[in-house]
Design a protein around this motif. Structure first.
Motif, PDB file in Angstrom:
ATOM      1  N   ILE A  66       0.780  -1.268   0.150  1.00 15.47           N
ATOM      2  CA  ILE A  66      -0.022  -0.032  -0.180  1.00 15.47           C
ATOM      3  C   ILE A  66       0.752   1.213   0.072  1.00 15.47           C
ATOM      4  CG2 ILE A  66      -1.858   1.261   1.504  1.00 15.47           C
ATOM      5  CD1 ILE A  66      -2.621  -1.260   2.242  1.00 15.47           C
ATOM      6  N   LEU A  67       1.883   1.248   0.692  1.00 16.28           N
ATOM      7  CA  LEU A  67       2.999   2.577   0.978  1.00 16.28           C
ATOM      8  C   LEU A  67       3.520   2.777  -0.319  1.00 16.28           C
ATOM      9  CD1 LEU A  67       4.230   1.892   4.396  1.00 16.28           C
ATOM     10  CD2 LEU A  67       2.525   3.422   3.603  1.00 16.28           C
ATOM     11  N   TRP A 111       2.223   1.772  -3.346  1.00 15.46           N
ATOM     12  CA  TRP A 111       1.386   2.659  -4.236  1.00 15.46           C
ATOM     13  C   TRP A 111       1.149   4.093  -3.694  1.00 15.46           C
ATOM     14  CZ3 TRP A 111      -4.241   3.406  -2.795  1.00 15.46           C
ATOM     15  CH2 TRP A 111      -5.001   3.462  -4.056  1.00 15.46           C
ATOM     16  N   ILE A 112       0.859   4.395  -2.678  1.00 16.84           N
ATOM     17  CA  ILE A 112       0.608   5.783  -2.356  1.00 16.84           C
ATOM     18  C   ILE A 112       2.003   6.633  -2.456  1.00 16.84           C
ATOM     19  CG2 ILE A 112      -1.256   5.413  -0.743  1.00 16.84           C
ATOM     20  CD1 ILE A 112       0.158   5.638   1.677  1.00 16.84           C
ATOM     21  N   GLU A 113       3.057   6.086  -2.677  1.00 12.04           N
ATOM     22  CA  GLU A 113       4.402   6.614  -2.680  1.00 12.04           C
ATOM     23  C   GLU A 113       4.254   7.818  -4.124  1.00 12.04           C
ATOM     24  OE1 GLU A 113       7.952   7.506  -0.940  1.00 12.04           O
ATOM     25  OE2 GLU A 113       6.451   5.880  -0.400  1.00 12.04           O
ATOM     26  N   GLN A 114       3.639   7.301  -5.036  1.00 17.69           N
ATOM     27  CA  GLN A 114       3.316   8.324  -6.403  1.00 17.69           C
ATOM     28  C   GLN A 114       3.171   9.636  -6.092  1.00 17.69           C
ATOM     29  OE1 GLN A 114      -0.219   7.408  -8.692  1.00 17.69           O
ATOM     30  NE2 GLN A 114      -0.247   5.590  -7.416  1.00 17.69           N
ATOM     31  N   LEU A 115       2.465   9.996  -4.963  1.00 15.48           N
ATOM     32  CA  LEU A 115       2.237  11.282  -4.536  1.00 15.48           C
ATOM     33  C   LEU A 115       3.629  12.225  -4.390  1.00 15.48           C
ATOM     34  CD1 LEU A 115      -0.688  11.272  -1.758  1.00 15.48           C
ATOM     35  CD2 LEU A 115      -0.704  11.478  -4.441  1.00 15.48           C
ATOM     36  N   GLN A 116       4.462  11.514  -4.158  1.00 13.58           N
ATOM     37  CA  GLN A 116       5.725  12.565  -4.147  1.00 13.58           C
ATOM     38  C   GLN A 116       6.045  13.008  -5.530  1.00 13.58           C
ATOM     39  OE1 GLN A 116       6.560  13.052  -0.962  1.00 13.58           O
ATOM     40  NE2 GLN A 116       5.318  11.334  -0.210  1.00 13.58           N
ATOM     41  N   GLN A 117       5.463  12.416  -6.537  1.00 11.58           N
ATOM     42  CA  GLN A 117       5.579  13.137  -7.901  1.00 11.58           C
ATOM     43  C   GLN A 117       4.769  14.402  -7.910  1.00 11.58           C
ATOM     44  OE1 GLN A 117       3.650  10.271 -10.317  1.00 11.58           O
ATOM     45  NE2 GLN A 117       4.966   8.548 -10.028  1.00 11.58           N
ATOM     46  N   VAL A 118       3.957  14.672  -7.462  1.00  8.25           N
ATOM     47  CA  VAL A 118       3.370  15.919  -7.388  1.00  8.25           C
ATOM     48  C   VAL A 118       4.030  17.163  -6.871  1.00  8.25           C
ATOM     49  CG1 VAL A 118       0.973  17.159  -7.160  1.00  8.25           C
ATOM     50  CG2 VAL A 118       1.392  14.553  -7.196  1.00  8.25           C
ATOM     51  N   ASP A 119       4.025  18.091  -7.416  1.00  7.23           N
ATOM     52  CA  ASP A 119       4.791  19.549  -6.969  1.00  7.23           C
ATOM     53  C   ASP A 119       3.609  20.253  -6.236  1.00  7.23           C
ATOM     54  OD1 ASP A 119       5.931  21.774  -6.420  1.00  7.23           O
ATOM     55  OD2 ASP A 119       6.088  22.447  -8.436  1.00  7.23           O
TER      56      ASP A 119
END
Lengths: 95, 492
Positions: A34-35, A37-45
């Motif tokens: 799960i972590l 998968w939610i790691e992709q939020l780090q791509q957002v500025d």
């Protein structure tokens, strides 16, 4: 970021949920799935973005600071698993 | 029309007013259906026949005197997440034990005030956490629909309001309450071929609704069609001083908006909702919906909601974080089940381990983790910032359009034995619905067609905050164009 079984043990303690030792590795694997998968939020500025806390657009209402309810001990205690008089009872806390 | 359960809510209301049917016979017809089919469908956790019939008699007395509210004599089911005074409320969890609320939730109280008759409490995913109704401590709900090429395979009704949607589809209630935190009204409505609306955050009071994620939870109805949903929402909605996030604005006549039409409306089509690997049938249904609205005089606008792909991971930080806080109250001390412990901490830990199911424990622990020291900024704060960007995407879109049309779900109903091994695969069910919760906007699922196996598929209509009227207008137009008349294999 990934978690190991020691981290899961610590989180379970914080969450006040008993977890058997043998369940820790499985939980750690699920957590990491799960972590990751939610790691992709780090791509957002998000620099300079004000965090959104509530669900509504408006500020919370104010009301007068006055007693509007109370004196309903029996109704409050009606679903208590254990009680003593007008109190909830629990195992002894202070030795 | 030969059977009482064939009436829609609007038709039953008219027949009751005209005294061509009685509330008692209508209620009895629904109770008979529940007695016959609930052992299989498992839509109800608790059925209250005596209470229902007593309410029905009271309604008949009012109707005979030419009185009665807007839903007088209408048999309803209440999701077992709404507290009902004197009737056990479980949230489909073991941890609530025999909890019997000494008070009524505002939404169910509004329905009672307007003459609604309560048949019982409807099954759901435990604490509304799930997309299949399989996490209920009271067993799964079976979808009344089945695949034409595999009729023996049991399908999920969706979740978390699986009991609410299945009860409507199988005609075990004329209207139901439901709640939607990430898609829990719209996804099960879509899977069961019925209509459901999640109103704007703040439109319905959350008082007396067992909390999951307080900044996302919103109550709404599931019913047979768009008009029935409007009639239900007209009763459920309204300002409530007991919920600090309830918004004090007038409740418009939603039912009147259904017939309004879409001439001159600008309908946004978000390009980011065209997902990789989306089944061709879903894409075809979406194109069909666009063509229907165009034919009715709407103009179609291409819009962009660039942060859509981040909505689910955002949700799976925000919702568990709020849940870990909200569910801290279940500690075995004041209400619900209790496990013995040598000391207070052991009592808490054992009660919560025994009382919560696996998915609830998992989400509480994820929430605890993302809120814990050292991880708060990287996860929780970051998610709140992305949430703000998702809301901004919609704010910008409303400059170009009046409503948005999307598919409701990425697939039709799946098997009870599918998708349960991988939490992330299960979470992807809400990919089209979850942005509305994060942005706080209204969204409605409308049945619009069948897939190759004869299972229902739905379109979703999203609207501006507190503009449910336009959502109802567009949904009404989709419903009229689709002419969806199919019924499930299992039905009272």
């Amino acid at each position: 970021m990934s978690v190991d079984t020691a981290a899961i043990r610590r989180i379970a303690k914080l969450a006040r949920i008993h977890v058997e030792e043998e369940a820790l590795p499985g939980l750690a694997a699920e957590f990491n799935g799960i972590l990751q998968w939610i790691e992709q939020l780090q791509q957002v500025d998000t620099s300079g973005v004000e965090p959104m806390a509530g669900g509504g657009a408006t500020a919370l209402r104010w009301r007068a600071d006055e007693v509007t309810d109370g004196a309903q001990a029996e109704r409050v205690l009606a679903n208590a698993p254990e009680r003593e008089g007008e109190y909830f009872s629990v195992p002894k806390v202070v030795e | 029309m030969t059977r009482l359960t064939d009436f829609t809510l609007a038709q039953a209301r008219d027949a009751l007013k005209a005294r061509s049917i009685s509330a008692r016979e209508l209620t009895q017809a629904y109770l008979d259906g529940i007695a016959a089919l609930n052992p299989r469908i498992n839509a109800y956790i608790t059925v209250t026949p005596e209470l229902a019939l007593a309410q029905a008699d009271a309604s008949d007395a009012k109707l005979a005197a030419g009185q009665g509210g807007s839903l007088e004599g209408i048999p309803l089911g209440i999701k077992d997440l709404f507290c009902t005074e004197g009737v056990r409320t479980t949230a489909a969890s073991r941890i609530l034990g025999e909890f019997t609320p000494p008070y009524e939730s505002t939404v169910s109280g509004n329905l009672k005030r307007d003459g609604g008759i309560f048949l019982g409490k409807l099954n759901l995913d435990e604490f509304a956490m799930g997309s299949s109704n399989a996490t209920s401590a009271f067993g799964p709900v079976e979808n009344p629909w089945s695949r034409a090429n595999d009729p023996a395979k049991r399908l999920v009704p969706g979740g978390s309001s699986g009991g609410s949607a299945a009860a409507i589809a199988a005609r075990l209630a004329l209207g139901t309450t439901a709640t939607d935190t990430g898609g829990s009204i719209r996804q099960p409505a879509a899977f069961c071929g019925v209509a459901g609306i999640k109103p704007t955050y703040g439109r319905c009071s959350r008082f007396g609704v067992v909390a999951f994620a307080s900044s996302l939870d919103q109550a709404g109805p599931i019913a047979r069609d768009v008009t029935d949903c409007a009639l239900m929402l007209n009763s459920m909605a309204g300002f409530d001083p007991k919920d600090s996030t309830s918004v004090d604005i007038a409740v418009p006549d939603f039912a009147a908006a259904v017939a309004r039409g879409v001439k001159g409306l600008r309908i946004g089509i978000p390009r980011e909702f065209r997902m990789d690997g989306m089944p061709a049938e879903i894409e075809a249904l979406w194109q069909q919906g666009i063509a229907w609205l165009k034919a009715e005089g709407a103009s179609i606008v291409d819009i962009s909601l660039p942060h859509t792909k981040y909505a689910l991971p955002t949700y799976y930080i925000v919702a568990p974080a709020e849940a870990s806080s909200n569910l801290a109250r279940y500690d075995g001390v004041r209400f619900g089940a209790r496990e013995k412990g040598a000391d207070l901490v052991e009592l808490y830990e054992k009660t919560r381990a025994a009382g919560f199911g696996a998915e609830v424990r998992r989400r509480i622990m994820i929430g605890t983790y993302v809120l814990s020291a050292g991880y708060y900024d990287a996860y929780y704060l970051k998610a709140q910032q992305v949430r703000a960007l998702i809301k901004r995407d919609f704010d910008l879109a409303w400059e170009k359009c009046d409503a948005i049309l999307t598919p409701a779900t990425p697939s039709a109903a799946f098997g009870l034995d599918e998708k349960h091994d991988d939490p992330v695969a299960m979470y992807l069910n809400d990919v089209f619905t979850v942005t509305a919760n994060l942005a706080g906007i209204p969204g409605m699922a409308v049945p619009a067609g069948l897939d190759a196996n004869g299972l229902p598929l739905a379109l979703q209509v999203l609207g501006k905050p507190f503009d449910e009227e336009t959502v109802f207008a567009v949904s009404g137009a989709v419903e009229r164009a689709a002419g969806f008349k199919a019924t499930p294999q299992v039905m009272a």
